[in-house]
Design a protein around this motif. Structure first.
Motif: not given
Length: 382
Positions: A8, A10, A18, A20, A79-80, A83, A229, A327
């Protein structure tokens, strides 16, 4: 040596609440620079920074009351965890630890008028442990602007030792009058924008933010039937003690950190396709780092810096850059360096400018350096 899974990620920055939002704005070369509103700057030569706007609106009230850095940190952890597909009940029953990198810590109450409340780096880990009722080990790393990479490295050590199943690796710093005045006194700040690797660069711009990587052993992630990820493959950390504020112009420590990270990950220089640079926009740092990259990888290596977008977020910087490296691996694209108009002719490596670049590689090195001669490199791969 086992690789460690990233389950995860963030980011909270001046470009978004965030990851994104931050990512999208970076791809579009947006800048989070504006005049400081958090404290008076009328008597300052430099008045710009990269603030996180409307922080109170994205935090729950009980967290916001604990201070700005704590608010950034816990919101990013939430958030993480989401995720990664983890909830608070899991954290309370599992072997979950915490490592937090920071430069200034929680400065709630420390201002021009003096201290009125408790403050300090240790409060961040305490506030997180209390909020989530964590039972695993917790660490606060205060290695200045490289603290985020140190927090990732410590989390990796805890997982590889088998002491924990999950680690929250975080970096956070809130914008403060103390840090702003300190960097201003060093004449290290640009009066307008940060332009990493530009021939006319004027210095850094301070920012604030937080980022989190949820790290797990591969075995634990498989038991949860989740996909990774990315993986953390290795790190290199050292202190060359060249000078209290200036980097070593010969880049010996920076080169050594990258070489040790490669050795730790059992990789060679040809296995690295991109370097997420520290890239502060100061003449001394950019010169040193570009020299280190050239000596390690040659002129063909590709690099860029996000500090033109979000400023230098101190202890948060290298975890933000690590999360954005994840990312890059997943989205197969690299944001360009903002505010870069003409690359300094002395920079002998390829710096991404103008437009995003495609990424079809396997491994990324993310660098972070700090006052006192601290050098750190993390390798993130598919």
């Amino acid at each position: 040596m086992r690789s460690i899974a990233v389950s995860g990620i963030s980011v909270i920055s001046s470009l978004g609440s965030n990851i994104e939002q931050t990512w999208s704005n970076m791809l579009n070369k947006q800048s989070g620079v504006s005049q400081v509103t958090l404290f008076p700057v009328e008597d300052q030569h430099n008045r710009n920074a990269c603030e996180v706007k409307d922080l109170k609106s994205i935090c729950i009230p009980e967290v916001y009351e604990k201070g700005r850095a704590t608010s950034l940190l816990i919101t990013a952890i939430d958030d993480a965890l989401f995720d990664a597909g983890l909830d608070e009940s899991f954290l309370q029953s599992a072997r979950c630890g915490l490592s937090v990198g920071t430069t200034m810590g929680e400065l709630n109450g420390l201002s021009r008028e003096g201290a009125h409340m408790k403050y300090g780096p240790h409060l961040l880990a305490k506030n997180v442990r209390d909020y989530y009722e964590l039972g695993g080990p917790s660490w606060t790393l205060t290695n200045a602007c490289a603290a985020g990479n140190f927090s990732i490295a410590k989390a990796m050590d805890e997982l590889q030792s088998g002491r924990v199943d999950v680690m929250i690796a975080a970096g956070v710093d809130a914008l403060s009058w103390v840090a702003f005045t300190g960097f201003s006194s060093l004449r290290a700040m640009s009066p307008d924008f940060c332009s990493p690797f530009d021939k006319d660069r004027k210095g850094l711009i301070l920012g604030e933010g937080a980022a989190v990587l949820i790290l797990e052993s591969i075995e634990h992630l498989q038991k949860r039937s989740r996909n990774s990820k990315a993986v953390i493959k290795g790190y290199g950390l050292n202190c060359d003690a060249h000078h209290i504020t200036q980097p070593d112009p010969d880049a010996v420590g920076a080169i050594t950190a990258m070489q040790e990270a490669l050795q730790h990950a059992q990789l060679s220089p040809k296995d690295i396709q991109y370097v997420s640079s520290h890239g502060t926009g100061t003449r001394a740092n950019d010169s040193m780092e570009s020299k280190a990259l050239f000596k390690c990888f040659g002129s063909g290596i590709t690099t860029s810096s996000v500090k033109g977008n979000i400023g230098h977020t101190l202890g948060a910087a290298s975890v933000i850059e690590a999360a954005l490296s994840v990312k890059i691996i997943n989205e197969k694209i690299i944001p360009p360096t903002a505010n870069l108009h003409q690359v300094d002719p002395e920079v002998e490596v390829h710096v991404i400018k103008d437009h995003p670049a495609n990424f079809d590689g396997e491994n990324i090195i993310s660098n972070a350096y700090a006052f006192g001669g601290i050098n750190s490199s993390i390798i993130i791969g598919k």
